[in-house]
Each structure stands twice: as C-alpha cells, then as structure tokens.
Design a protein around this motif. Structure first.
Motif, mmCIF file in Angstrom:
data_model
loop_
_atom_site.group_PDB
_atom_site.id
_atom_site.type_symbol
_atom_site.label_atom_id
_atom_site.label_comp_id
_atom_site.label_asym_id
_atom_site.label_seq_id
_atom_site.Cartn_x
_atom_site.Cartn_y
_atom_site.Cartn_z
ATOM 1 N N UNK A 147 69.410 23.370 49.890
ATOM 2 C CA UNK A 147 70.874 23.202 49.974
ATOM 3 C C UNK A 147 71.575 24.251 49.108
ATOM 4 N N UNK A 148 71.087 24.419 47.872
ATOM 5 C CA UNK A 148 71.692 25.394 46.955
ATOM 6 C C UNK A 148 71.440 26.808 47.470
ATOM 7 N N UNK A 149 70.245 27.043 48.058
ATOM 8 C CA UNK A 149 69.887 28.364 48.588
ATOM 9 C C UNK A 149 70.766 28.810 49.735
ATOM 10 N N UNK A 150 71.309 27.863 50.506
ATOM 11 C CA UNK A 150 72.230 28.216 51.598
ATOM 12 C C UNK A 150 73.496 28.851 51.026
ATOM 13 N N UNK A 151 73.950 28.299 49.886
ATOM 14 C CA UNK A 151 75.219 28.767 49.308
ATOM 15 C C UNK A 151 75.065 29.925 48.330
ATOM 16 N N UNK A 152 73.904 30.016 47.667
ATOM 17 C CA UNK A 152 73.742 31.024 46.615
ATOM 18 C C UNK A 152 72.730 32.087 47.021
ATOM 19 N N UNK A 153 72.956 33.330 46.584
ATOM 20 C CA UNK A 153 72.005 34.397 46.850
ATOM 21 C C UNK A 153 70.727 34.156 46.041
#
Length: 448
Positions: A107-113
């Motif tokens: 989930x965090x990887x979708x939003x953050x590089x």
C-alpha cells in the motif's frame, strides 16, 4: 554495426559513472553525443535530437512524477504511512507478521517511490523485529519485495509511467494489468523466497543491521496520526481513479455501448494527470488541513518532495535523450530489421533487452528507457498488447541488481550483510521478481 556502437556507448557509460565517478545525468548526455556522432548523425541535428528526447520524456513524466512525489511526502509527513503499517501489524497478529509487512509495504509502495518507501519502512521493520524478537531480514525481504514490485510495475512510479508514454500505451491498462501481475509476484518473491533465503544464507538471518545512517526518524504516537481508512484511501486514490476509468473503458470496448458525457467525464477523471491532481488535493485536506496543520507546513512538505526528485528527473531526461539518439540514429530500425520475420514475441524481446541493459547499467529506469528506443520501431509490425510490453520492459529492468545499483548497497548496509549474503538475498530477490513478472505477463497475454 550499430549494435557494436551501442555496446561501446554502454561500456563508456559504465566507465564514466563507476570509474570516473561522473554524475549519471552528465554521463548520459556525454554518451548520447558520442553515440550520435559514431552512428553518423549530422552534427547539426544531434542537439535537436537530445533536446527532443529529454523534453519528450520529461514532458510526459514531470506532471505525474512530481505530483506523485508530493502525495507520498504528505502521507509520510502526516504519519499516515506509519498508521497503515502499525494498524496492519496489529490486525494480522504476531503469527502472520510477514503478511502484515507485505500488505503495508504494498500500500505504501503504491504511493511512495522505492528509496523513500525503504527509508520510511526500515525503522518500522527494525522496531517490529525487536519487539517480536524475529530476524530483521525475515521481515526485510517481504518489505523489499513489495516495494520493488510496485516500483517496477505500477504507475505513478517512474519506470512504468515513462515506458507507457514512450510506447503510447494506456496507463490505466498498465496499472490494471500491473496489479494482476504484482500480487502473485509479491507472494512468491516475499514470504516464499524468505524460506529459501533462510536455507541459502542462514547466518544473514542473525544479523542485527544498522540504520544509524538514516539519522533521526520522525515518529508519531498512533493517536496523533490520521485514521487507517483515510490513510489507505488517500494512498490508493490515484489507483482507484485510474483503474475505475480503465475498467469502464474496457467494458465499453467489449460491450460496445455508445459514448456519452458521463463516460467522457470518467475518462477525464481517470486520466493519469487528472487523477494525480485530484489525489493531491484530497491529500492536502485529509493529511493536512483536516488535521489542523497550517497550509504553509503542508506546502513545505510538497516543496521538499520536489527538491528531492530534481536530480532523478534529470537522470530520467538523460535516459530519454539516449533513447532518442538510438531511434534517430537508426539503431531501433536496425534491431527491428534484425528481428523481422522472427516469431519471438515483442513482450519477450523487450524483457531480454531490458534485462541485458539493467545488468550492464544498474539503473532500472535508464535500462527501461534505452530498451524503448530499440523496441519502439518493432511495435508497428506487431499486434502485441502495448500495456503488457510496458510491463515486460519493467520486469526486465528489475533483474539481477548488483554492485552498479544503489538499491544493492542500501539493502546491504541497512541489514548489515556481507557481499555474498547480499547477492544471495537482494540480487536473487530482484531476479525472482523479474522472472515471475515475465511468466505472469506471458500468461496474461493469452487472455488479453
């Protein structure tokens, strides 16, 4: 032969970056000029070609990449990312802790590089491993797998976003198919591979790691952070908007119903640029204003995000310039002619070229961009699904990360591994992601 010139250019690029320690962007521009001259391009046209490649690539990417960086920074600075991670850890429980880390990282990887996600999640992983007395690598491998998969397959990350623009593929389809491929790939490269890694290098699972280089970490009391639901919604909003528009578009093509103003509106909202603008405006409210954070502080986070990606944008632009030289210098046409009449799928070919370039160059994004310069001329003679060619290029560009890739050294240092242990964990992990990605892309190509 054009391919010999390209090979010499790539070797020169490696020497400039690794031996002479020249900046990657500067090295790409120097090599672009050198390769253009060697390919016999007119000196008067070389500058124009490099400008066109740099501008064309950044013109498509800058909006999505810039807004994506701001969105990720707001979620991180508000404590939203920490809330997502800790809530999932509590919900999954100690027994399923790996799956909690996978879900949170995805989930965090979708939003953050990738690099930002790694720096943000590693202190959380260290804290959980200490609390539950489990190996940091037992949690670190699934975390790295989820971050790497989202980085390689899902817009708005630079690789898939840039390649989609270069191939003129529908970015919503790339996102939708990327999700279908990403989920089983994370399962195999994360929790499953951890069991294999434990047998290959058992000693590495006893290491304590070192995150002193990350400096003072911004931590929040859980009650100070935004709610779990609103944090997940804000992180995934671009994905929701783009995926919804793509599904509606695919249904329209399949069923064949007439166009109308509602469908036009859905397509407009689901456009990558529009979706990112809407998502950022929502994040400014949910992660900032709704929590009584002054607008000036919220805008400071946005400014910081942009300053951090400035050099990355230039490197991607440099990769775009090199790609354009390969196209205008006739290398792409030469490769197309070489494979004319071949039964090899453009999906497989794109993966092979990207994999070779990734191993040579280190940078996944530069490898993917250079691949596009060689593959684009072939696409006109093929009926391959462009979104799947994008994903195949992305998958190939992830393979076998080693000493010429920053990710290799970050993973090695943070987890306190030896060179051999890093090769048998990180390098093998990236290779599994690449090969599994290709397998699932080829499988999906039978149905779409």
């Amino acid at each position: 032969m054009p391919l010999v010139i390209v090979a010499i250019g790539i070797i020169a690029l490696l020497v400039l970056i690794m031996k002479l320690k020249l900046n990657t962007f500067l090295s790409l521009i120097i090599v672009s000029f050198g390769v253009a001259l060697a390919l016999g391009m007119k000196p008067d046209n070389i500058g124009t070609t490099i400008e066109a490649g740099l501008g064309g690539t950044l013109g498509h990417l800058a909006l999505i990449f810039g807004l994506g960086a701001m969105l990720g920074k707001l979620i991180a600075d508000s404590g939203g990312a920490q809330r997502i991670a800790m809530t999932l850890v509590n919900k999954f429980g100690e027994k399923n802790i790996q799956w909690a880390v996978v879900a949170a990282s995805f989930i965090i990887g979708v939003a953050l590089f990738f690099e930002v996600g790694l720096v943000l999640l590693i202190p959380i992983v260290f804290a959980i491993s200490k609390q539950l007395k489990v190996s940091i690598l037992y949690l670190g491998i699934p975390m790295a797998a989820a971050l790497s998969v989202t980085h390689g397959f899902l817009p708005p990350h630079p690789g898939p976003t840039v390649i989609a623009g270069e191939y003129h593929a529908n970015i919503g389809e790339v996102l939708l198919y990327g999700f279908i491929i990403a989920l089983p790939t994370v399962f195999i490269a994360g929790p499953l591979f951890t069991k294999l890694a434990k047998k290959l290098v058992p000693a590495s699972f006893t290491k304590t790691g070192n995150i002193a280089s990350l400096g003072e970490q911004k931590t929040f009391k859980l009650e100070e952070t935004p709610g779990f639901g609103i944090s997940v919604f804000t992180a995934l909003l671009p994905v929701i908007l783009m995926s919804f528009a793509t599904i509606v578009n695919l249904l329209q093509k399949t069923i064949g119903f007439d166009d109308n103003s509602l469908l036009v509106a859905i397509r407009f909202i689901g456009n990558a640029g529009t979706a990112m603008v809407i998502s950022l405006l929502v994040a400014i409210y949910t992660m900032g204003l709704a929590r009584k954070i002054p607008i000036k502080e919220v805008m400071n986070s946005c400014t910081t995000a942009i300053t951090h990606i400035g050099m990355m944008l230039l490197i991607i632009g440099g990769g775009g310039a090199f790609k354009q030289v390969l196209i205008d210098g006739g290398v792409g046409d030469y490769v197309a002619e070489l494979f004319k009449g071949t039964s090899m799928s453009p999906i497989l070919l794109a993966w092979i070229i990207a994999a070779i370039l990734r191993i040579s160059l280190g940078s996944a994004t530069v490898a993917a961009l250079t691949t596009s310069g060689l593959v684009i001329p072939m696409l006109g003679h093929s009926d391959a699904n462009l979104a799947l060619v994008v994903l195949a290029t992305g998958a190939g560009s992830l393979i076998a990360s080693h000493v010429n890739d920053a990710g290799f050294w970050m993973f090695k240092e943070y987890f306190g591994l030896s060179m051999k242990e890093t090769f048998l964990t990180w390098t093998l992990l990236e290779t599994i992601i690449s090969v599994c990605g290709l397998f699932f892309i080829l499988l999906l190509s039978l149905f779409v």
